[in-house]
Design a protein around this motif. Sequence first.
Motif, PDB file in Angstrom:
ATOM      1  N   ILE B  90      26.844 -43.734   3.837  1.00 21.57           N
ATOM      2  CA  ILE B  90      27.614 -42.698   4.526  1.00 21.57           C
ATOM      3  C   ILE B  90      29.104 -43.020   4.464  1.00 21.57           C
ATOM      4  O   ILE B  90      29.899 -42.424   5.157  1.00 21.57           O
ATOM      5  CB  ILE B  90      27.151 -42.488   5.977  1.00 21.57           C
ATOM      6  N   GLY B  91      29.451 -43.945   3.571  1.00 19.89           N
ATOM      7  CA  GLY B  91      30.852 -44.322   3.427  1.00 19.89           C
ATOM      8  C   GLY B  91      31.495 -43.767   2.165  1.00 19.89           C
ATOM      9  O   GLY B  91      32.455 -44.338   1.657  1.00 19.89           O
ATOM     10  N   ARG B 141      23.770 -55.959   2.200  1.00 18.22           N
ATOM     11  CA  ARG B 141      22.405 -55.647   2.614  1.00 18.22           C
ATOM     12  C   ARG B 141      21.402 -56.538   1.873  1.00 18.22           C
ATOM     13  O   ARG B 141      20.470 -57.074   2.470  1.00 18.22           O
ATOM     14  CB  ARG B 141      22.080 -54.174   2.357  1.00 18.22           C
ATOM     15  N   ASN B 142      21.616 -56.687   0.565  1.00 20.39           N
ATOM     16  CA  ASN B 142      20.650 -57.466  -0.209  1.00 20.39           C
ATOM     17  C   ASN B 142      20.667 -58.948   0.158  1.00 20.39           C
ATOM     18  O   ASN B 142      19.626 -59.587   0.215  1.00 20.39           O
ATOM     19  CB  ASN B 142      20.919 -57.301  -1.700  1.00 20.39           C
ATOM     20  N   TRP B 143      21.866 -59.486   0.386  1.00 24.09           N
ATOM     21  CA  TRP B 143      21.947 -60.922   0.677  1.00 24.09           C
ATOM     22  C   TRP B 143      21.629 -61.249   2.129  1.00 24.09           C
ATOM     23  O   TRP B 143      20.974 -62.244   2.421  1.00 24.09           O
ATOM     24  CB  TRP B 143      23.350 -61.443   0.344  1.00 24.09           C
ATOM     25  N   PHE B 144      22.149 -60.416   3.032  1.00 23.30           N
ATOM     26  CA  PHE B 144      22.075 -60.791   4.458  1.00 23.30           C
ATOM     27  C   PHE B 144      21.285 -59.806   5.307  1.00 23.30           C
ATOM     28  O   PHE B 144      21.114 -60.016   6.500  1.00 23.30           O
ATOM     29  CB  PHE B 144      23.488 -60.916   5.042  1.00 23.30           C
ATOM     30  N   GLY B 145      20.851 -58.693   4.721  1.00 21.89           N
ATOM     31  CA  GLY B 145      20.124 -57.706   5.508  1.00 21.89           C
ATOM     32  C   GLY B 145      21.002 -56.884   6.433  1.00 21.89           C
ATOM     33  O   GLY B 145      20.513 -56.274   7.376  1.00 21.89           O
ATOM     34  N   GLU B 148      23.415 -51.023   5.654  1.00 22.47           N
ATOM     35  CA  GLU B 148      24.389 -50.393   4.754  1.00 22.47           C
ATOM     36  C   GLU B 148      25.041 -49.193   5.430  1.00 22.47           C
ATOM     37  O   GLU B 148      26.158 -48.808   5.074  1.00 22.47           O
ATOM     38  CB  GLU B 148      23.720 -50.002   3.431  1.00 22.47           C
ATOM     39  N   ILE B 149      24.375 -48.609   6.422  1.00 25.05           N
ATOM     40  CA  ILE B 149      24.957 -47.465   7.137  1.00 25.05           C
ATOM     41  C   ILE B 149      26.259 -47.906   7.811  1.00 25.05           C
ATOM     42  O   ILE B 149      27.312 -47.307   7.624  1.00 25.05           O
ATOM     43  CB  ILE B 149      23.995 -46.942   8.218  1.00 25.05           C
ATOM     44  N   LEU B 150      26.150 -48.978   8.608  1.00 25.11           N
ATOM     45  CA  LEU B 150      27.304 -49.410   9.393  1.00 25.11           C
ATOM     46  C   LEU B 150      28.390 -50.015   8.520  1.00 25.11           C
ATOM     47  O   LEU B 150      29.577 -49.741   8.709  1.00 25.11           O
ATOM     48  CB  LEU B 150      26.863 -50.396  10.472  1.00 25.11           C
ATOM     49  N   LEU B 254      23.788 -47.406  -4.282  1.00 26.58           N
ATOM     50  CA  LEU B 254      25.115 -47.498  -3.676  1.00 26.58           C
ATOM     51  C   LEU B 254      26.195 -47.580  -4.756  1.00 26.58           C
ATOM     52  O   LEU B 254      27.267 -47.008  -4.613  1.00 26.58           O
ATOM     53  CB  LEU B 254      25.195 -48.695  -2.733  1.00 26.58           C
ATOM     54  N   GLY B 255      25.890 -48.289  -5.848  1.00 18.18           N
ATOM     55  CA  GLY B 255      26.859 -48.395  -6.926  1.00 18.18           C
ATOM     56  C   GLY B 255      27.114 -47.050  -7.583  1.00 18.18           C
ATOM     57  O   GLY B 255      28.261 -46.650  -7.794  1.00 18.18           O
TER      58      GLY B 255
END
Lengths: 295, 358
Positions: B90-91, B141-145, B148-150, B254-255
């Motif tokens: 959403i960014g 998100r992938n590394w640390f969970g 991705e919204i925030l 996302l990319g």
Amino acid sequence: MIDPLSVFLLLLAAATPILFAALGELIVERAGVLNLGVEGMMITGALAGFAAAHATGSPIIGFVAAAIAGAATAMIFAALTQFLLANQVASGLALTLFGLGLAALFGKPLEGIKAPPMTPGPFRVNWIVWLGLLMVPVVWWFLNRTRPGLILRGVGENHDAAHALGYSVRGVRIAAIGFGGAMAGIGGAFISIATVLQWTEGMTAGAGWIALAIVVFSNWSAPGVLAGAWLFGGVTVLQLRLQAAGVDVPVQLLSMAPYLATIFVLVLISARQKYSRRAGGTAPGSLGQNFHALR
Amino acid sequence: MIRLVPRAEASAAWQFATPLLAVLATMLTGGLLFAVMGYDPVAAIRTIFWDPLFGMASSYSRPQLLVKAAPLILIASGLAIGFRAGIWNIGAEGQYIIGGITGAAVALAAYPSEGMWIFPAMVIAGAMGGWAWGMIPALLRNWFGASEILVSLMLVYVAERVAAWMAFGPMKNPEGFGFPGSRNLQQYPAAANPELIAGTGAHWGVVAAAAAVLVTWFLMSRHIRGFHIRAAGLAPRAARFAGVRPGTLVAFCLGLSGAFAGMAGLFEVAGPAGQITDSFGSGYGFTAIIVAFLGRLNPVGILLAGLLLALTYIGGELAQLTLQLPAATVQVFQGMLLFFLLGFDLLTRFRIARRITA
């Protein structure tokens, strides 16, 4: 020089909008609902509160109006997600976009007006700041020491089980969403009535989103929310102090600090939750899922 | 009493009907809102939805339709792919801003040299900028969970401040008499993104938007990656058993949506906007979310939805001029549209039946 007490009091005030909104969202999420509309409810509260305070000359009435307005906008979200079973992420986003537009629309005539003065409480700090601090133990006590709090957590943890036990999943969730809206509204009104002292379009500037991040940071607990809000308040005060001191860094870069700090703590805490032995951290089990009883 | 019975499969008829119903309901409620605010509801609705296309000033406003629709369609095409997989970027607004900045940076670095390579290099730089900004939430998100919204949303505020910093600092026009803002790229032929066919409003962004519709259609309905995305959205566990790697999907979605948004930003800064200012972000990234949903996350639907939302922008501007309607009206309209759409969507997934009383 810098007096630690006055800095701490500034920090308290800077943390207050986020604290209210995040405590409200904490209850919502513990009931298993993810409402991404916090920003929209905050801005609605900021406008309604300011308008009511200006019309009546009483900031207290302003905060009451803000709570009502916040809860009323939250009810749109409740209708969409609880009755029409719409996707919670999309509905929350819609609430934010709608709230920002609605507040901009009705706020135009109020631009440039000053807020009515408030009588300060102890330590010359706004009463609302103290109310916010009081809400931390109240929310903690409600969630962990009362029966309705237990039911609310049950609904959030496993809505099918709660339903099977005869609790009204929908009723509990609507009440929680309404409370979250009222708290977000008060948080927004604190910005317009007590901090900026006037209405400007888009004045919440992402505070609602930061509140959402702080709920994750808190590990879904009230004391954690307080810690998160203070951390945010501290970064904000520090950033403003550096600006005032004329540090040789562009203002625009300094003002990124609260957002970058939010990302940073979000990453830290998510990593801890991800790699901790308890899989899935402590997020409520039914968070973000809609409930539809077939019987 | 009535009850809701889940459908085994989403109703195709309602999938077509709900966006139309939502538009109709928005017009009715909007008319009501105008009446409450003391405007003539019929005139207001006509000014927003009819006059830009067929009214007096339509020769000016019709080309504007493509100018406004292009960034919306381009961004929404990318977003829809992620939304299908349950990946919530959403960014896009931030990726749009950064794409505009990195694209403009190439032009400003090359100024005043001429060359055929400059504009293509800007497009690539814009796409890369948006891609990189989108990869931040993906990797976190992938590394640390981290959600991705925030993260993607927070990065919008960061990007807005980067734009302000650029406009007042590194990118400030040295010949701008001290005013903030970069050089105007419209006055730099090698970097400009002009109208390609006079009177249509079509610039390179429109071409890119059309290409994006085709590419995403191909991806989603003909390519294995599209199948994986749909599978991950419908049944994440099943998709994992089928060999879909969630991390790869997050980075891809996302990319890609970041790159599309970045390109939209570049076409805007080199064309209609002309320069990087502190208010370069114009809300396209957020409106594109509505476009994606209104278009049912379907490439062709997004094309139509983008044109409709562009119409509300232009109609809103027209209503501002002729009826003194506040500018924020359009934003309220767009929010309401999404509400109604999400509400009516119930009908595609559920069947309404009478409750049988025993």
